[in-house]
Design an enzyme around this catalytic site. Structure first.
Site, PDB file in Angstrom:
ATOM      1  N   ASP A   1      12.236 -11.462   1.893  1.00 10.41           N
ATOM      2  CA  ASP A   1      12.050 -10.653   0.685  1.00 10.41           C
ATOM      3  C   ASP A   1      13.238  -9.734   0.480  1.00 10.41           C
ATOM      4  O   ASP A   1      13.070  -8.540   0.212  1.00 10.41           O
ATOM      5  CB  ASP A   1      10.748  -9.845   0.813  1.00 10.41           C
ATOM      6  CG  ASP A   1      10.266  -9.304  -0.524  1.00 10.41           C
ATOM      7  OD1 ASP A   1       9.561  -8.288  -0.530  1.00 10.41           O
ATOM      8  OD2 ASP A   1      10.628  -9.894  -1.557  1.00 10.41           O
TER       9      ASP A   1
ATOM     10  N   GLY B   1       0.840  -1.181   0.000  1.00  7.92           N
ATOM     11  CA  GLY B   1       0.000   0.000   0.000  1.00  7.92           C
ATOM     12  C   GLY B   1       0.876   1.232   0.000  1.00  7.92           C
ATOM     13  O   GLY B   1       2.077   1.160  -0.215  1.00  7.92           O
TER      14      GLY B   1
ATOM     15  N   LYS C   1       4.114   2.683   6.725  1.00 11.26           N
ATOM     16  CA  LYS C   1       3.636   1.807   5.664  1.00 11.26           C
ATOM     17  C   LYS C   1       2.203   1.438   5.970  1.00 11.26           C
ATOM     18  O   LYS C   1       1.887   1.059   7.091  1.00 11.26           O
ATOM     19  CB  LYS C   1       4.460   0.512   5.651  1.00 11.26           C
ATOM     20  CG  LYS C   1       5.802   0.685   5.114  1.00 11.26           C
ATOM     21  CD  LYS C   1       6.304  -0.610   4.481  1.00 11.26           C
ATOM     22  CE  LYS C   1       7.464  -0.275   3.592  1.00 11.26           C
ATOM     23  NZ  LYS C   1       7.472  -0.976   2.373  1.00 11.26           N
TER      24      LYS C   1
ATOM     25  N   VAL D   1       3.026   4.424   1.224  1.00  4.30           N
ATOM     26  CA  VAL D   1       3.948   4.737   2.319  1.00  4.30           C
ATOM     27  C   VAL D   1       3.943   6.251   2.512  1.00  4.30           C
ATOM     28  O   VAL D   1       4.071   6.993   1.550  1.00  4.30           O
ATOM     29  CB  VAL D   1       5.373   4.285   1.989  1.00  4.30           C
ATOM     30  CG1 VAL D   1       6.289   4.513   3.177  1.00  4.30           C
ATOM     31  CG2 VAL D   1       5.396   2.828   1.579  1.00  4.30           C
TER      32      VAL D   1
END
Lengths: 247, 550
Positions: free
Chosen positions: B403, B289, B306, B291
């Protein structure tokens, strides 16, 4: 020879809206039958719209053909033309509202005529043939996970854990190309076709289905049994089932 | 309204006085017995005449008494009844309106004074003007009225005190609720209070609060109510205008996702807040989404926030999503390392969840990952070593990043510091729900075991760091594919493209390092991130000394 059909769709245990759509049409003389299931995606509003458009378009376009009957070798072309139109309509609907940007849908349909069945599909909604106690999947999922199984990267058992297991390699309404996969079956008396969205196959292992369906005479009851089983397993997705019986 | 007013006043003592006064005024001759002071006054001033008659003056009829008076040589002016009536009405006003505003002592004094004035007037007129002005009715009425009012005073005082207390407590409670963030509650509590500076201030503050929380409809209602009660209260008019413009633009939708960005209001409307952080501006869009740049007003700390917007998810999926989100944020919050972005806070509002983290100055390494913008090799090696050390620490805390990629590594060129961000957080949203190829986050940096859905361990982070290093020294990734299906096939089945094909000048030690990190078999990679860090540091110092020497 007689054909009968029953289809049910359920929102499932976790979702608040149903993005699956089902529809069917049987000719007045009962000799021909068309069943469609579409599983929509792309934001939970777009999914409903896309799958609805797919089913409505397919039924509207193919109804006259099913009513009158069409030469065997023309069926695939007719179906593809209908799919192309549905594809266009979904793209058009997308232009109107930006929040429907990612919408699309899977499609699986079965056209029954005399003792033959033509199955077309795009995406991961499936068609199975149930002959006696033997269940065999007639469609190959258009998903990344299926690709991974095909090329030997993973085994079928590992599919539920793959991060991209639901990512489709083909869908209706997301690109210009609406080409579907086709297969033809010859049916024997007593055969049943099961069309379903991935909500069913995701919640109840297909190896269990023959046992679940045993003993139930009515088609609608059979479809309901499968739905109930998936709800018992806390179906996280919408569940749609269509039973077609050939006698 | 009028009926309510009448009914509430119906059973008050003051109404009795009004009725009494009206009776006195309307009845010719007034009420019997009310002329008593007249008779007494006469007896006191003319004792001889009083004694001369057979019966006491008090028992005489009005007519007889009038005759007696006139016998003594006094004239009764024609306007004396009128004077009496006017006097009664004036006393009524005095009793009903003036007295309640005085304290008991003052009231008694005033009444006494008035009574004395009446008596004196009558005497004076009698003595100097030879006129008999019967003010007896008025005096009696005044006395009786005063005593009645005494009965009225006490409860009145108590009620007044209660009212004041209730008002004060309401304001206190309202202020407390507002401080706790409950603007609606505060407004409800203050609703019954009379309109004054204090209650208006509280309502105004509540309105500002609602503005901050983007409850623009409620804020508008609050400000409109204030405007209705007091026309020009502070800048209420400007705020209403600004809100109208704001919500007009957003077409009625004030949640984040609908407008795709937090509509940044102009100065007249307060800055929106998330939790206790003021939102300053949008920083960018992450996988989850938007930031934002935020500020903690209490300690003036700048944070990056965030957000994870709920609107794109089916409500049935939310509980599980939220549970994972907060679990991950909590895990990330435990990490305390100079090369890891600190997580300060996590919270949720009606339409989204958010994580407030240290605002890391600098740019993500993805900025330096194209072949024409690569950083010098020694710098890259040093930065990767910092990242590996951070990962080693995290792994020791049983937390896997999952990630690692250039976009999640923030590099502050000025200070040379690297910070790893988004621990575990990017994986909150289950990839299983995406159906189309535009999946969140590309699997370019994903290890084979991650793609297969197998258990993710520190070795997966090492793989991803290896791919990151590959990218930062060559501008390319070891695998490429035009579709997700294609790419996953390559990663799972094919050998990686050699980094030397893209950067032939790379020292062999670095090539070996990369190859070791991106082994398909986790067991063949570096045993730990710490080991990788050491290898990277050795390579970095070799490169630096080469650069110095050559």
């Amino acid at each position: 020879m007689s054909l009968s059909i029953a289809g049910i769709t359920h929102v499932g245990c976790r979702r608040s809206s149903n993005q699956d759509s089902v529809g069917w049409y049987q000719s007045s003389d009962g000799q021909r039958l068309l069943g469609v299931i579409a599983d929509g995606m792309g934001g939970y509003q777009g999914g409903e719209i896309a799958s609805r458009i797919a089913v409505d378009t397919l039924l509207t376009v193919l109804k006259p053909a099913v009513e009158r009957g069409v030469a065997d070798d023309a069926i695939a072309d007719r179906v593809q033309a209908a799919l192309n139109l549905a594809n266009e309509r979904i793209e058009q609907a997308r232009c109107d509202r930006p929040e429907l940007d990612k919408m699309g849908t899977t499609v699986v349909l079965a056209w029954l005529q005399r003792d033959r069945a033509w199955v077309a599909h795009i995406g991961d909604s499936r068609c199975y043939l149930l002959r006696g106690e033997r269940l065999s999947q007639q469609t190959r999922d258009d998903t990344v996970a299926q690709n991974m199984v095909d090329d030997g990267s993973i085994t079928r058992e590992e599919v539920p854990r793959v991060p991209f297991r639901n990512v489709l390699t083909r869908a209706l309404g997301v690109s210009r190309d609406a080409g579907a996969s086709y297969s033809e079956l010859t049916l024997a008396p007593g055969d049943r076709l099961i069309l379903c969205s991935d909500g069913l196959s995701g919640a109840v292992a297909d190896s269990n289905w023959p046992a679940l369906l045993a003993g139930e005479e009515a088609l609608e009851g059979q479809a309901q049994r499968l739905i109930d089983a998936s709800l018992e397993n806390q179906a996280g997705d919408n569940v749609s089932v269509m039973m077609i019986q050939f006698r | 309204m009028a009926i309510q007013f009448l009914l509430s006043r119906l059973f008050s003592l003051r109404l009795l006085l009004v009725i009494l006064a009206v009776t006195l005024v309307l009845l010719p001759g007034g009420l019997p017995g009310f002329s008593l002071p007249d008779r007494l006054l006469f007896e006191l001033t003319h004792p001889a005449a009083a004694q001369a008659i057979a019966m006491p003056t008090t028992a005489m009829s009005d007519a007889a008494f009038a005759a007696l008076v006139q016998d003594q040589g006094f004239a009764i002016p024609a306007w004396s009844p009128l004077a009496g009536q006017v006097g009664v009405l004036l006393c009524l006003l005095f009793l009903v309106w003036l007295l309640p505003q005085l304290g008991t002592t003052m009231a008694t004094l005033a009444t006494f004074t008035l009574l004395t004035a009446l008596v004196v007037s009558q005497l004076v007129v009698m003595l100097y003007q030879s006129l008999w002005l019967p003010l007896g009715q008025v005096m009696t009425f005044l006395a009786a009225g005063f005593i009645t009012m005494l009965f009225w005073f006490q409860p009145r005082r108590m009620i007044r005190r209660l009212e004041t207390t209730v008002r004060e407590r309401s304001l206190q409670l309202g202020r407390m609720l507002l401080d706790q963030g409950d603007a609606d509650g505060a407004l409800a509590v203050v609703d019954g209070c009379p309109v004054d500076d204090d209650s208006l201030t509280l309502r105004y503050d509540a309105g500002i609060h609602q503005e901050r929380r983007r409850q623009y409809d409620q804020a508008r209602q609050t400000f409109q109510a204030i405007q209705h009660d007091r026309k020009r209260y502070r800048d209420v008019a400007e705020r209403l205008e600004a809100i109208a413009r704001l919500t007009g633009e957003a077409a009625g939708a004030t949640d984040f996702e609908a407008t795709r960005t937090l509509v940044m209001p102009e100065l007249a409307v307060s800055r929106p807040t998330l939790g206790r952080y003021e939102i300053q501006r949008e920083l960018g869009r992450g996988a989850m989404g938007v930031v934002y740049l935020g500020k903690d007003p209490k300690i003036a700390r700048t944070v990056a926030i965030k957000t994870l917007s709920y609107s794109q998810y089916d409500p049935g999926e939310l509980p599980e999503l939220k549970a994972r989100f907060f679990r991950e944020a909590e895990a990330a919050g435990r990490l305390n390392h100079p090369a890891i972005v600190t997580v300060f806070d996590v919270g949720e509002e009606a339409d989204l969840a958010f994580i407030a983290m240290d605002f890391a100055a600098g740019k993500p390494l993805s900025t330096y990952s194209r072949s024409d913008s690569l950083l010098p090799l020694p710098v890259v090696l040093t930065l990767m070593a910092q990242a590996a050390e951070a990962l080693d620490y995290a792994h020791s805390q049983k937390i896997v990043h999952r990630d690692i990629k250039p976009a999640n590594l923030i590099y502050d060129a000025a200070g040379g510091q690297l910070k790893v961000t988004d621990f575990g957080i990017a994986k909150i949203t289950d990839d299983a729900h995406t159906r189309t190829g535009s999946v969140m986050g590309s699997p370019l940096y994903m290890s084979p075991e991650q793609l297969k859905g197998q258990k993710v361990t520190g070795a997966s982070d090492i793989y991803s760091l290896g791919v990151t290093l590959y990218k930062l020294v060559s501008g390319e990734t070891p695998y490429a594919g035009d579709t997700l299906a294609n790419l996953t096939y390559q990663i799972l089945n094919k050998r990686p493209r050699s980094v030397k094909t893209f950067n032939p000048d790379l020292p062999p030690a670095v090539v070996r390092l990369i190859n070791k990190a991106i082994q398909s078999d986790p067991a063949k990679r570096f045993a730990s991130a710490g080991e990788m860090a050491q290898a990277l540091n050795r390579a970095a110092s070799r490169e630096t000394s080469k650069g110095v020497a050559g």
